[in-house]
Design an enzyme around this catalytic site. Structure first.
Site, PDB file in Angstrom:
ATOM      1  N   VAL A 117      -6.226  15.710 -18.555  1.00 19.30           N
ATOM      2  CA  VAL A 117      -5.195  14.688 -18.326  1.00 19.30           C
ATOM      3  C   VAL A 117      -4.269  15.108 -17.199  1.00 19.30           C
ATOM      4  O   VAL A 117      -3.876  14.304 -16.338  1.00 19.30           O
ATOM      5  CB  VAL A 117      -4.397  14.433 -19.620  1.00 19.30           C
ATOM      6  N   ASP A 164      -5.222 -14.740  19.647  1.00 16.52           N
ATOM      7  CA  ASP A 164      -5.212 -16.035  20.303  1.00 16.52           C
ATOM      8  C   ASP A 164      -4.163 -16.005  21.412  1.00 16.52           C
ATOM      9  O   ASP A 164      -3.207 -15.215  21.347  1.00 16.52           O
ATOM     10  CB  ASP A 164      -4.889 -17.119  19.269  1.00 16.52           C
ATOM     11  N   ASP A 472      -3.161 -19.401  15.222  1.00 11.44           N
ATOM     12  CA  ASP A 472      -2.274 -20.420  14.660  1.00 11.44           C
ATOM     13  C   ASP A 472      -3.012 -21.720  14.364  1.00 11.44           C
ATOM     14  O   ASP A 472      -2.634 -22.464  13.460  1.00 11.44           O
ATOM     15  CB  ASP A 472      -1.093 -20.691  15.602  1.00 11.44           C
ATOM     16  N   ASP A 476      -8.841 -21.100  14.514  1.00 10.34           N
ATOM     17  CA  ASP A 476      -8.755 -19.648  14.331  1.00 10.34           C
ATOM     18  C   ASP A 476      -9.041 -19.226  12.893  1.00 10.34           C
ATOM     19  O   ASP A 476      -9.278 -18.043  12.635  1.00 10.34           O
ATOM     20  CB  ASP A 476      -7.352 -19.152  14.718  1.00 10.34           C
ATOM     21  N   ASN A 538      -2.031  19.833  -9.143  1.00  7.36           N
ATOM     22  CA  ASN A 538      -3.085  19.833 -10.159  1.00  7.36           C
ATOM     23  C   ASN A 538      -4.077  20.971  -9.938  1.00  7.36           C
ATOM     24  O   ASN A 538      -4.576  21.575 -10.894  1.00  7.36           O
ATOM     25  CB  ASN A 538      -3.813  18.493 -10.156  1.00  7.36           C
ATOM     26  N   GLU A 541      -2.608  24.114 -11.344  1.00  2.00           N
ATOM     27  CA  GLU A 541      -2.729  24.177 -12.802  1.00  2.00           C
ATOM     28  C   GLU A 541      -4.156  24.567 -13.212  1.00  2.00           C
ATOM     29  O   GLU A 541      -4.356  25.411 -14.103  1.00  2.00           O
ATOM     30  CB  GLU A 541      -2.337  22.831 -13.405  1.00  2.00           C
ATOM     31  N   ASN A 566       2.936  17.442 -15.965  1.00  2.00           N
ATOM     32  CA  ASN A 566       2.330  16.300 -15.281  1.00  2.00           C
ATOM     33  C   ASN A 566       3.333  15.168 -15.124  1.00  2.00           C
ATOM     34  O   ASN A 566       3.388  14.496 -14.093  1.00  2.00           O
ATOM     35  CB  ASN A 566       1.117  15.828 -16.087  1.00  2.00           C
ATOM     36  N   ASP A 570       4.791  14.782 -11.241  1.00  2.00           N
ATOM     37  CA  ASP A 570       3.991  13.733 -10.596  1.00  2.00           C
ATOM     38  C   ASP A 570       4.717  12.394 -10.522  1.00  2.00           C
ATOM     39  O   ASP A 570       4.177  11.440  -9.972  1.00  2.00           O
ATOM     40  CB  ASP A 570       2.671  13.525 -11.358  1.00  2.00           C
TER      41      ASP A 570
END
Length: 737
Positions: A117, A164, A472, A476, A538, A541, A566, A570
């Site tokens: 996890v 354009d 426009d 297009d 992570n 860890e 975590n 995080d």
């Protein structure tokens, strides 16, 4: 303009017979659904309805095209698959090592699941969405409204902008740019329909502003411009805005007269007789009352026709005979102006001492030439320069005339001497493979139909480019929808095009696209920064737990400690990194390739390096605190837990940039990071020192000496990372950015 990209009205003639290969904009014997009548009247035979019309064909193309995932969506999906596999393998190894070293099944299972996890950055989708939403807010302030959230980041990797011309690169309003009277050429300044501007002549290589208020030669030209027309110019809803009712060409002539100061203080004299424009004469004349029993005739039209009807010329405040040599000079001036895509009209008049009985278009006095164009936006020039500096290729795709398109493209810097310009007919003669091979060398596409625009966009995408398409008009819409990022005009854009787009320009300005690209790059940069930060934490860890298992030591972190770590590292720090402003050199970098992973091998090594430093410091502290007899497990876990949390929080300060150190960026440029670190640090302090929290997280209180050692060790990873940046700068100086 909404169907073909024309900036001026097109005269229709039912008697013409044209081939089937005639481009859409040149089919002057057809009137099309959804186009606007400027003037005239007529009857026609309906030859197509519904989906068989040109508008219907465009609707069919829109319905049959499916939008593809954005580059970021593809990259995150690919990264997610890799992370899941890597984490499952490592967690499985740690579980087996735990069982081998004698841990119970439940203990090994809890540690492995908790580590899984903690190792997977499950907060990444939320942080990415928040980052995109914050970027969307910043883009709105820069006149770019993003309709589809994932498209915010797509702008950052745009490598080709297909634009354009009419209304995007230009103002979609005719303007007199040059006035040639009595052999003197004047440049007319002032934008579009704004009735303010000045007149300049060129002396050597410099322009000199001149006052024409007392110039009788130009005064006659201004009167022709002011009175020989059917259009009107009225103030718009906003102060400073003016709108034209009628033919935009005639509106430009009225504005010319207003810039000359003619129409601000006098009323239009009565029209006694009018000879309207027709395609054979290519001229229009009016007879006006000019005071007590005085009459004067004003005529305008095609230069070759008007010049043939003139016998004299207004020059140096006098009427002089028009010699053959002078006729040749006027023809040369007309051709020179036309070669620069200016639409040229000639002015003439007839006075006869104020006794003109009726309109007579013979024996006229030549009054001058005017050159008009739908002018490019001034701010677009700088935007094109910024595009090229950023490695973005601008391309013009328009239904307008090739000469006009090329002139505007060269003036804006879109087309260079080595670039080609092709028409819709040229594209029809090319196979898809031929277009793919030559698309890189074509800067201007003119007289193109909707399917041509679609082919160009697909050709660029086939080369692996990320394509933005602006437009426009209804014509297009298919290409706008097919592009990686479709951009519609918010003011002049049609509902169809806005619905097909991912982004709307609220000011219809090409320059706003470049600003949006800068924001898009900053968003991707920030996503990459907090992704590297999360993965570094992570990885640290995982390495800590793996090394302890390999050495046969007790588990350094308990499941509840892993989950808390975590949560606290995080969350707020990653969100704060999403608020990081763009780096100084962000628009001098080349666009990233869409096929590149969001986490390259180079960045992967940086993640592993930072994770290893974190794990190494925590593991060393754990080993020392554990004692020679390994009987101080609780104290050692508290130390490793605190060092990992504070080490990760301090590391977020270095995560603000991969190149610049925290102090080089400036501490005040992102105060959100300070707030996130401060709040998270207080939460961690409470977990370790509050009596009710200690049993939950299995922590012990620390003395001030222990806190001093703990913080010193926690600062070590960020110090190592910052020193490594300085070392890389010394070995490979980034230069001024």
């Amino acid at each position: 303009a909404s169907l073909t990209g024309e900036s001026v009205p097109v005269e229709k003639d039912a008697a013409l017979e044209l081939s089937e290969a005639t481009p859409l904009a040149d089919r002057r014997n057809m009137a099309f659904m959804s186009t606007v009548l400027a003037n005239g009247q007529g009857r026609g035979i309906v030859v197509a309805t519904g989906m068989q019309t040109e508008i219907g064909r465009i609707a069919t193309m829109l319905q049959t095209y499916e939008r593809e995932p954005t580059p970021l969506q593809r990259q995150l999906a690919r990264l997610g698959r890799v992370l899941v596999v890597v984490c499952l393998v490592l967690v499985g190894v740690i579980f087996l090592l735990g069982m081998w070293h004698g841990n119970s099944l439940l203990e090994a299972m809890l540690s492995s699941v908790s580590l899984a996890v903690a190792a997977v950055p499950e907060g990444l989708p939320a942080v990415v969405t928040t980052s995109l939403a914050l970027g969307l807010q910043r883009m709105v302030k820069r006149n770019a409204l993003v309709r589809k959230l994932p498209s915010v980041e797509t702008l950052g990797c745009v490598s080709v902008i297909c634009s354009d011309k009419t209304g995007t690169l230009t103002r979609n309003e005719m303007m007199v740019r040059e006035l040639d009277v009595g052999g003197v050429r004047y440049r007319v300044s002032g934008s579009g329909y704004a009735p303010h501007g000045e007149f300049c002549t060129r002396e050597s290589d410099a322009e000199q502003a001149v006052d024409l208020s007392k110039n009788s030669d130009t005064a006659i030209a201004f009167r022709v411009a002011a009175y020989c027309h059917h259009a009107q110019v009225q103030p718009g809803e906003n102060e400073g805005d003016w709108i034209v009712i009628g033919d935009p060409t005639e509106g430009a002539l009225i504005v010319l007269a207003m810039k000359g100061g003619l129409m601000r203080h006098e009323h239009k004299p009565p029209v006694l007789q009018e000879l309207p424009f027709d395609s054979e004469r290519k001229a229009m004349s009016v007879l006006l009352g000019n005071g007590a029993d005085r009459r004067i005739q004003y005529t305008k039209g095609a230069p070759e026709g008007i010049l043939a009807k003139c016998v004299s010329e207004r020059r140096d405040n006098h009427v002089v005979a028009l010699t053959d040599a002078r006729r040749d000079q006027i023809v040369k001036a007309n051709n020179e102006m036309a070669s620069r895509a200016l639409r040229v009209l000639a002015f003439a008049y007839r006075d006869d001492d104020g006794t003109v009985p009726k309109i007579d278009e013979g024996s006229l006095t030549f009054a001058g030439l005017v050159g008009m164009i739908d002018p490019p936006r001034e701010e677009v020039k700088l935007a094109v320069v910024r595009c090229r500096e950023a490695g973005i290729r601008p391309v013009m795709i328009t239904g307008d005339h090739p000469a006009t398109a090329q002139a505007i493209a060269r003036e804006l810097g879109i087309a260079t001497a080595s670039d080609r310009a092709v028409t819709g007919q040229d594209l029809d003669a090319m196979s898809d493979d031929e277009l793919l091979a030559s698309v890189e060398h074509i800067a201007v596409y003119a007289r193109v139909a909707p399917e041509h625009k679609l082919r160009v966009v697909r050709a660029w995408k086939s080369r692996g480019e990320i394509v933005a398409m602006t437009g426009d008009g209804v014509n297009d819409a298919p290409a706008v929808k097919a592009a990686d990022i479709g951009i519609a005009m918010g003011i002049t854009g049609t509902d169809v095009t806005r619905e097909a787009s991912a982004m709307v320009l609220m000011d219809d300005n090409f320059a706003s696209i470049v600003s949006a690209v800068e924001e898009g790059r900053a968003i991707y940069d920030n996503i990459q920064k907090f992704l590297m930060f999360l993965l570094s934490c992570n990885a640290g860890e995982l390495m800590l737990m793996l090394m302890a298992s390999l050495l046969g030591w007790p588990t350094p972190l308990l499941p509840v400690q892993l989950l808390w770590m975590n949560l606290v590292t995080d969350g707020l720090p990653a969100l704060a990194l999403a608020m990081e402003p763009p780096e100084r050199d962000i628009m001098s970098r080349k666009p990233r390739a869409a096929r590149n992973s969001i986490l390259s091998w180079q960045l992967g090594w940086i993640v592993l390096f930072q994770g290893a430093v974190l794990a190494g410091v925590a593991l060393a502290a754990f080993a020392v605190s554990l004692g020679p007899n390994r009987d101080q497990v609780a104290e050692a876990r508290t130390m490793a837990f605190a060092i990992m949390v504070y080490g990760q929080l301090f590391l977020s300060l270095a995560a603000r940039s991969r190149t610049w150190t925290f102090w080089q960026l400036g501490p005040s440029t992102n105060l959100y990071v300070f707030g996130a670190v401060a709040i998270s640090s207080l939460l961690q302090f409470g977990v370790m020192e509050l009596p009710f929290a200690q049993p939950i997280f299995s922590t012990n209180s620390n003395s001030w000496q222990e806190w001093l050692v703990l913080i010193s060790l926690a600062v070590t990873p960020v110090t190592v990372v910052e020193l490594s940046k300085l070392g890389l700068q010394f070995l490979s100086p980034p230069g001024k950015k």
